[in-house]
Enzyme design. Structure first.
Site, PDB file in Angstrom:
ATOM      1  N   HIS A  48       0.891  -1.212  -0.047  1.00  0.00           N
ATOM      2  CA  HIS A  48       0.012  -0.137   0.004  1.00  0.00           C
ATOM      3  C   HIS A  48       0.711   1.350   0.219  1.00  0.00           C
ATOM      4  CE1 HIS A  48      -2.860   2.867   1.064  1.00  0.00           C
ATOM      5  NE2 HIS A  48      -2.239   3.204   2.384  1.00  0.00           N
ATOM      6  N   GLU A  76       0.818   5.410  12.587  1.00  0.00           N
ATOM      7  CA  GLU A  76      -0.610   5.126  13.165  1.00  0.00           C
ATOM      8  C   GLU A  76      -0.611   3.409  13.606  1.00  0.00           C
ATOM      9  OE1 GLU A  76      -3.202   6.839  13.475  1.00  0.00           O
ATOM     10  OE2 GLU A  76      -4.859   5.121  13.806  1.00  0.00           O
ATOM     11  N   ASP A  77       0.020   2.712  12.605  1.00  0.00           N
ATOM     12  CA  ASP A  77      -0.202   1.344  12.567  1.00  0.00           C
ATOM     13  C   ASP A  77       0.854   0.511  13.055  1.00  0.00           C
ATOM     14  OD1 ASP A  77      -2.414   1.997  11.235  1.00  0.00           O
ATOM     15  OD2 ASP A  77      -1.753   1.474   9.157  1.00  0.00           O
TER      16      ASP A  77
END
Ligand code: MN
Length: 744
Positions: A48, A76-77
């Site tokens: 991605h 964030e991840d």
């Protein structure tokens, strides 16, 4: 999915100075950070960010943006922190990645209010660095491309959001290619059936018209050749989404839709654009009303091109866009094509007559300004969506400055677009040399001059005639501020009046001491609360002057019943004495001293106090009572008004007329006239009122009996004496049987 060296090569192809080591570090770091994660499709998660970076290389963005794209999901991840990014990649990339992290939640939101709040965050993040938006748009584009793998509800919501927010944002940034891809994906997921049907029909049509398109192409090329213009001609098919929108809007079928095909002529110079236009219009008939010159007047997002529609070689409508290669690049890539992402203000290449403010950055800046002025994010989102979707009108200041506004905009919007202060003080507009109302809807090419007066204050009604978020937010804020000022002033006067009654002064010291007891932060806050009627005066007094006997605790304050006041002069006079009412009868008595003890002077419809007059009105000379109505300020009642009985006398406020003889004002009064029902009686009544300098504001007629008509007339008069004069004059007329003043 490009490999590591391919990505680096792509960047180096358009930017030989790109930092190769930085790109490699970001690539490896992101790949490792996401190593344990998978996409909904089952692909490794890293695919991605890599695709997002790849989209941005198509837009030829700088190395920091590409690195940010690779890293955009790590905070964030994964366990990565901002500090870590700063250390490894520097604070510039750290700030970009953090900006993206902050708006990441935008994708997860379902509630309207939250969506709005996140939209605010998005705009604040992108206003600090446009590259945040570019990465975000690429991120969304890749998510749209892979939307088939997520749950149907999520798919639908993300598609809607893409149509409502991201496609318009990309459009405002002038990124046409991205807009069309957003729309195509969203269309497909939101309206699968029309999408499939339309695509199928388009395939058929394409097959059927193959020869036609070639013919038009050839004919155009020939004419251009003859004229010696070196142009590049390309066929251009409308997107299914655009066709569908047209079909929805105009409610016509695909068969009837003739202008599916368009052609684009690309030349080298602006002069050649107009030459090409001349050739085209000389060779074929132009369709009236379809010619638009966005070269001399570019769109707000910087788009420039000439549009025209002709009846082509086979009597088919053909849409044409004529532009230079440079304009074409900007039309396709928008902001990204300006290559000014490193320094937003430096090199906006719009036409010479266009201010920087008219470009995509100007739009963004105004949007953020509006955002910061607004209070309710949901409302803001509505306005913004509205602005994003509206077509524009282009207007000019008398000095030739271009102001682009949404369709339906008024001089109010124009004024606020020029400057907030010009908006606030606007009293009228001169449009193309004619004086017109502020509510006039502006049209393309209007020259607008705003008339202003320093005495003007924005009125709440303006909000209804403004369409831009900027104007509406500024108006709302100004109205709110003015109202607050009024309540503050009222509260201050009420409290100082009350203090005077008990013989103390309302000083700083007392007030600061009272703040704690009232758990208020500022003195202003206390005044506003009292003015609004939210904090009862006696409670405030208890805090300001603890232990002091309140002055207003008087037993007999209820107004008597209605029949008293006619005869019982005493009753009302007593009341007035008890209440400390002060009346200033113009021309008869001396004016009450300004610093007189206990009444609040009422100066009609001025702007210092929140004052409204009750039904039936009151005129100078009338005895009046003020009632503090929570949230509505002081309402003024004529003392005989039956409506007054609905209010507890505890809420009554001592008020007095304060007429400025230099600037007299008219006040409304209501009378009921019973007249003989015969021809000319109404004319006679109106004539009397007119001769006596009364203004008839409203007139209602009711037939009571066969030979009598009752009229309720609202007249604007200077004062009680004036009103009485009119009433007496009416009574002398033969057709008038009775005249009385009424209050309901
Ligand atoms: Mn992402």
């Amino acid at each position: 999915m490009p490999r590591q060296y391919e990505l680096v090569e792509r960047v180096q192809a358009y930017d030989p100075a790109a930092d190769e080591a930085l790109l490699n570090r970001a690539y490896v770091y992101a790949m490792k950070a996401h190593s344990n994660q998978k996409r909904a499709s089952g692909d490794p998660y890293f695919s991605h960010p890599l695709e997002v970076a790849s989209i941005l290389t198509d837009l030829r963005l700088d190395d920091a943006t590409i690195a940010t794209a690779l890293l955009h999901d790590v905070i964030e991840d994964t366990d990565t922190t901002r500090a870590e990014i700063d250390t490894l990649f520097g604070p510039e990339i750290g700030a970009l990645v953090e900006g993206l992290t902050k708006i990441k939640k935008l994708d997860l939101v379902t509630k309207k209010a939250e969506q709005a709040e996140n939209f605010r965050k998005l705009l604040i993040a992108i206003s600090t660095d446009i590259r945040v938006l570019l990465v975000k748009l690429a991120d969304r584009l890749h998510n749209m491309r892979t939307l088939g793998h997520v749950k149907p509800e999520t798919r639908k919501r993300i598609s809607e959001e893409t149509l409502e927010i991201y496609a318009p944002l990309a459009s405002r940034m002038g990124m046409r290619a991205m807009v069309e891809e957003f729309q195509d994906h969203a269309f497909r997921w939101l309206y699968p059936e029309p999408y499939a049907t339309l695509n199928q029909r388009l395939d058929e049509l394409r097959e059927r018209n193959r020869g036609l398109v070639d013919d038009i192409h050839l004919a155009l090329a020939e004419k251009m050749d003859e004229a010696g213009i070196d142009g590049e001609i390309s066929g251009r098919e409308k997107t299914p989404y655009a066709i569908w929108r047209k079909m929805e809007n105009r409610q016509i079928s695909l068969e009837q839709l003739s202008d599916i095909y368009g052609f684009r002529v690309k030349v080298d110079t602006v002069a050649e654009c107009y030459q090409a236009l001349g050739v085209v219009h000389a060779s074929w008939r132009a369709v009236p009303g379809r010619f638009k010159d966005y070269i001399s007047t570019p769109k707000q997002n910087g788009y420039r091109s000439i549009h025209t529609t002709i009846i082509g070689p086979r009597h088919q409508r053909v849409e044409l866009q004529i532009r230079t290669q440079e304009m074409h690049r900007i039309a396709e890539y928008g902001v990204a094509a300006h290559a000014l992402y490193k320094d937003a203000g430096s090199s906006l290449r719009s036409g010479p007559s266009i201010e920087k403010d008219s470009g995509p950055y100007g739009w963004l800046r105004r949007l953020v300004e509006t955002l910061l002025e607004g209070h309710n994010p949901e409302e803001f989102l509505e306005h913004t969506k509205l602005e994003l979707f509206h077509d524009q009108v282009f207007c000019f200041t008398p000095k030739g400055l271009l102001i682009a506004l949404p369709q339906g905009a008024t001089p109010i919007d124009f004024a606020y677009a020029v400057h907030t202060d010009i908006g606030h003080t606007a009293i009228g507009a001169v449009i193309n040399g004619r004086k017109l109302a502020l509510s006039t809807v502006l049209r393309n090419g209007d020259e607008v001059q705003i008339l202003s007066s320093p005495k003007q204050q924005p009125s709440a009604a303006w909000e209804r005639i403004a369409v831009t978020g900027r104007a509406r937010a500024a108006i709302r804020r100004a109205v709110r501020d003015a109202l607050r000022k009024q309540y503050l002033e009222l509260g201050r006067r009420l409290l100082s009046q009350e203090c005077q009654k008990v013989g103390i002064s309302l000083d700083e010291e007392r007030l600061s001491a009272a703040l704690k007891r009232l758990s208020a932060k500022t003195v202003e806050e206390v005044f506003v609360l009292v003015g609004r009627g939210e904090l009862p005066i006696r409670d405030a007094m208890r805090a300001i002057a603890p232990g002091v006997e309140p002055a207003s605790a008087h037993p007999s304050r209820k107004p008597r019943n209605r029949h008293d006041h006619g005869q019982g002069q005493d009753g009302w006079f007593n009341l007035s004495r008890v209440m400390g009412l002060k009346f200033y009868l113009p021309g008869t008595q001396s004016q009450p001293s300004r610093n007189g003890p206990s009444s609040i002077p009422i100066r009609g419809f001025n702007k210092d106090l929140p004052v409204t007059f009750q039904e039936g009105g009151a005129v100078p000379g009338d005895r009046i009572v003020g009632v503090l109505v929570p949230q509505r300020g002081i309402q003024i009642f004529q003392i005989h008004s039956p409506l007054l009985r609905e209010h507890e006398s505890d809420n009554w406020i001592d008020v007095t007329w304060d007429i400025d003889p230099e600037h007299p004002e008219r006040f409304p009064a209501r009378i009921r006239v019973s007249a003989v029902n015969e021809p000319g009686s109404l004319a006679e009544i109106a004539q009397v009122i007119g001769e006596k300098d009364g203004n008839i504001d409203n007139l209602r007629m009711m037939r009571r009996a066969a030979d009598f008509t009752d009229m309720v007339i609202e007249i604007d008069v200077w004062d009680l004496e004036h009103l009485n004069g009119i009433v007496s004059a009416l009574k002398t007329k033969r057709s008038v049987s009775s005249v009385e003043r009424i209050f309901s």
